[in-house]
Design an enzyme around this catalytic site. Structure first.
Site, short mmCIF file in Angstrom:
data_model
loop_
_atom_site.label_atom_id
_atom_site.label_comp_id
_atom_site.label_asym_id
_atom_site.label_seq_id
_atom_site.Cartn_x
_atom_site.Cartn_y
_atom_site.Cartn_z
N CYS A 92 0.82 -1.21 0.00
CA CYS A 92 0.00 0.00 0.00
C CYS A 92 0.86 1.28 0.00
CB CYS A 92 -0.99 -0.05 1.15
SG CYS A 92 -2.42 0.99 0.82
N HIS A 204 -3.35 -5.68 2.42
CA HIS A 204 -3.00 -5.87 3.84
C HIS A 204 -3.54 -7.23 4.27
CE1 HIS A 204 -2.04 -1.60 4.19
NE2 HIS A 204 -3.22 -1.28 3.71
N1 GLN Z 1 -1.87 6.93 2.11
C1 GLN Z 1 -2.04 6.01 1.01
C2 GLN Z 1 -3.41 6.07 0.36
O1 GLN Z 1 -4.38 6.38 1.00
C3 GLN Z 1 -1.72 4.61 1.50
C4 GLN Z 1 -2.70 4.06 2.50
C5 GLN Z 1 -2.28 2.74 3.09
O2 GLN Z 1 -1.10 2.46 3.22
N2 GLN Z 1 -3.21 1.92 3.50
O3 GLN Z 1 -3.53 5.78 -0.83
#
Ligand code: GLN
Length: 251
Positions: A92, A204
């Site tokens: 992510c 995740h």
């Molecule tokens: N900040 C990034 C987004 O919202 C990654 C979010 C995350 O790592 N879950 O796209």
């Protein structure tokens, strides 16, 4: 023959929001169960990044993600280690920052590490939150025995949408969920990207608990294929997979 591995969880103080540090534990356990000695290092952002065979970079909020990217660019160890053959699992925010560019909280482009040919922008629709199911296919990485990975399952929570360029390949095709978002011209949604030994994903979970074959793919990369990874009893992992796959909404 590599009988000793260093696995580094990168900047858990910045990129520890989503439990992705568990991926490091899973890699360390699956290696140890095969008789490989593992140093599992949690590498804080205030210190120089150590050399490792396998790096895990997790998800995080927009501000810490920008800070992590700046620290990693300034530090320089990660690109050097990758050039020397280290493997990377980037999830992510981690996925976005190993790409070429990603947005800060205001949507301004921030320079990434360029380890993957992927560019992320702020999505215009709603945040992608929920279960993802994605199927590997042509262009996806192959296991040591030449097979495709089984269907991938994970949980996504992100605002960014990612376009994978010609220098990397997509990891899988989305069956349920958003992943990278729709392909060019509204084509089918794809999930993640990879090239060489660097693999990025929106999943995740932690993703390696749900997808043990992906954990073993990374261990194979990190050991240079020198160590035979004997099959493990993955009964509990398979039960978890079945439960999460059944929980995913149909497209
Ligand atoms: N900040 C990034 C987004 O919202 C990654 C979010 C995350 O790592 N879950 O796209």
């Amino acid at each position: 023959m590599t009988r000793r591995l260093t696995v580094a969880v990168v900047y858990p103080d910045l990129l520890g929001t989503y439990g992705d540090g568990g991926n490091g534990t899973i890699l360390a356990k699956r290696a140890a169960w095969r008789g490989i000695d593992v140093d599992l290092v949690h590498a804080p952002s205030a210190e120089p990044l150590p050399r490792a065979d396998l790096y895990c970079i997790g998800g995080g909020e927009d501000g810490p993600q920008v800070r992590a990217a700046r620290c990693l660019v300034d530090d320089g160890t990660l690109p050097a280690a990758v050039a020397d053959g280290a493997a990377v699992l980037a999830v992510c925010a981690g996925y976005q920052l190993v790409g070429r560019r990603f947005p800060d909280a205001g949507g301004q482009a921030v320079e990434g590490l360029g380890l993957l040919d992927a560019v992320t922008v702020k999505g215009t629709g709603r945040r992608a939150v929920g279960e993802v199911v994605a199927d590997p296919g042509p262009g996806s990485p192959r296991t040591a025995t030449g097979e495709l990975l089984p269907t991938l399952t994970g949980f996504e929570n992100h605002g960014g949408r990612t376009t994978v360029g010609a220098g990397s390949a997509v990891l899988a095709r989305v069956r349920s969920g958003i992943g990278n978002g729709d392909g060019p011209g509204g084509g089918p949604a794809t999930e993640g990207a990879w090239s060489g030994r660097v693999l990025g994903t929106y999943l995740h979970g932690p993703v390696l608990a749900r997808n043990p074959a992906l954990a073993d793919l990374l261990l194979g990369w990190a050991t240079g294929g020198d160590v035979s990874l004997d099959p493990l009893d993955d009964g509990e992992e398979q039960a978890l997979r079945a439960e999460r796959l059944a929980a995913a909404p149909r497209r």
